[in-house]
Enzyme design. Structure first.
Site, PDB file in Angstrom:
ATOM      1  CG  HIS A  18      69.609  16.965 -67.975  1.00  0.00           C
ATOM      2  ND1 HIS A  18      68.668  16.731 -68.959  1.00  0.00           N
ATOM      3  CD2 HIS A  18      69.997  18.267 -68.137  1.00  0.00           C
ATOM      4  CE1 HIS A  18      68.491  17.831 -69.675  1.00  0.00           C
ATOM      5  NE2 HIS A  18      69.289  18.780 -69.197  1.00  0.00           N
ATOM      6  CD  GLU A  19      72.328  20.245 -65.751  1.00  0.00           C
ATOM      7  OE1 GLU A  19      73.157  20.739 -66.552  1.00  0.00           O
ATOM      8  OE2 GLU A  19      71.114  20.526 -65.781  1.00  0.00           O
ATOM      9  CG  HIS A  22      73.939  19.770 -70.627  1.00  0.00           C
ATOM     10  ND1 HIS A  22      73.468  19.773 -71.926  1.00  0.00           N
ATOM     11  CD2 HIS A  22      72.847  19.967 -69.837  1.00  0.00           C
ATOM     12  CE1 HIS A  22      72.159  19.946 -71.922  1.00  0.00           C
ATOM     13  NE2 HIS A  22      71.754  20.058 -70.677  1.00  0.00           N
TER      14      HIS A  22
END
Length: 418
Positions: A18-19, A22
């Protein structure tokens, strides 16, 4: 210990991907990413690479990517400050020493009159001869305070300088990567385990089942049971389930040879509390790259719609806190999945990844979806929302989410002892 390790691996993978989404899209937009963190709280491990500090922190409750400009800079230099400047070969400032200047004898000590580290990248200061000098600052210069280096963030490297589209993509990329991860895990599951086939054929046989004792073998094609033809796996298992503790005759084709084998299904209780027969066989499967890809997409879509079906219960008033699991519940379910094998754990991780992606996209303050709402409002208005007001909304949202986590965790603990 197995449950703990499984939880750390699964949760760590979900947070990491997920990160990472980003991080990748923020860097592609030219945003300076100061830190990529897994967990919160004190650092356990860290290293720096390509302008970013990668850290693992003590509390495994999520993660974050700290982008320049999202929060106020912690180091501020005002006119009148005495600072040390270290120049590079191009006579540009590459280090700005805030304190402990005696540890940097190579630095020129000056008194600041004007400083702009965002736009002009200049420092106007008085040198040791009390002469005013203008210094150009390298856009990757570092501020040194308490011997800790922090790279400056010119305006064009800050989150707020990018277009609404670039910022939205950097935020949306986190949940997007959770859906991609789920698709990959479901596809790998099908590649390794095979795709279920609806044929009246014996798949893998369990060691403790009555099928092995009766003489059935993997690959046997079932033509009929008790003289009644069966054409599919569903037809075959329906007959087995309807005859617990009753002998039934399997007419099979084994490598072109017709055989009749008597099997007496054992009895067990189904989820409805009714007795049903079972003989200890698995559904047959086949291996297909294209089929596995289709299966990965179908399963990702299935879990997505299922989660939205549960969330829709909020609108009808039928939603219950029992439908939600917190950290304790997820930990417990992860242990149960791990006990059933790596492939069950893989499917569980994929389902969790879909869940994480959807929850993050909900228009809730402090979540990615809430941030996307503010970016959407900025696109409509033509100007951003007041950062202080937006920050307050996110703060309140985070506080309410934290309260929800406490309530759900308490409910998880109660369920464990019921």
């Amino acid at each position: 210990m197995e449950t703990l390790l499984s939880f750390i691996v699964v949760f760590g993978l979900l947070v990491f991907i997920h990160e990472w989404g980003h991080l990748v899209f923020a860097k592609r937009a030219g945003i300076l990413c100061r830190e990529f963190a897994i967990g919160f709280g004190p650092k356990i491990f860290s290293f720096e690479r390509n302008e970013t500090i990668y850290t693992i922190r003590l509390l495994p409750l999520g993660g974050y990517v700290r982008m320049a400009g999202e929060d106020p800079e912690t180091i501020q230099i005002k006119p009148g400050y005495d600072i040390g400047l270290v120049l590079n070969n191009e006579d540009k400032v590459e280090k700005i020493i805030i304190n402990n200047k005696s540890k940097h004898p190579e630095a020129r000590v000056v008194q600041v009159e004007q400083i702009d580290l965002e736009h002009a990248l200049e420092i106007v200061a008085y040198d040791e001869h009390d002469e005013k000098v203008t210094y150009s600052v390298d856009e990757k210069a570092k501020l040194i305070q308490d011997e800790i280096a922090t790279q400056i963030a010119p305006w064009h490297r800050q989150f707020g300088s990018k277009t609404v589209g670039q910022r939205s993509l950097a935020i949306f990329a986190g949940p997007l990567m959770n859906f991609v991860l789920a698709f990959v895990l479901f596809t790998l599951f099908a590649l390794f385990q095979g795709l279920p086939v609806d044929e009246a054929r014996i798949g893998q046989i369990t060691d403790e089942g009555v099928a092995k004792e009766a003489g059935l073998m993997e690959g046997d094609v079932v033509l009929s049971i008790d003289s009644s033809p069966v054409d599919s796996w569903i037809d075959m298992t329906a007959v087995i389930q309807q005859n617990p503790n009753e002998p039934i005759d399997f007419e099979i084709n084994r490598n072109g040879e017709a055989l009749v084998i008597e099997v007496t299904p054992a009895e067990r209780e189904n989820p409805q509390g009714e007795a049903e027969g079972f003989i200890g066989i698995m559904q047959p499967s086949e291996f297909s790259l294209f089929g596995s890809i289709v299966f990965g997409a179908q399963e990702t879509w299935f879990f997505t719609t299922m989660i939205f079906d549960v969330l829709s219960l909020i609108l009808t008033g039928d939603f219950s806190i029992d439908y939600v699991a917190g950290p304790v519940g997820i930990y417990n379910y992860t242990g149960e999945a791990a006990a059933l094998g790596i492939f069950v754990l893989m499917r569980w991780a994929a389902a969790l990844s879909v869940n994480l992606g959807i929850i993050n996209l909900l228009p809730i303050p402090a979540m990615d979806g809430g941030r996307l709402v503010f970016l959407g409002l900025e696109a409509v208005r033509g100007k951003p929302i007041d950062p202080q007001k937006e920050g307050m909304v996110h703060f309140v949202g985070f506080a309410l989410l934290f309260l929800l986590v406490i309530v759900v965790t308490w409910n998880d603990i109660n369920r464990l002892f019921m």
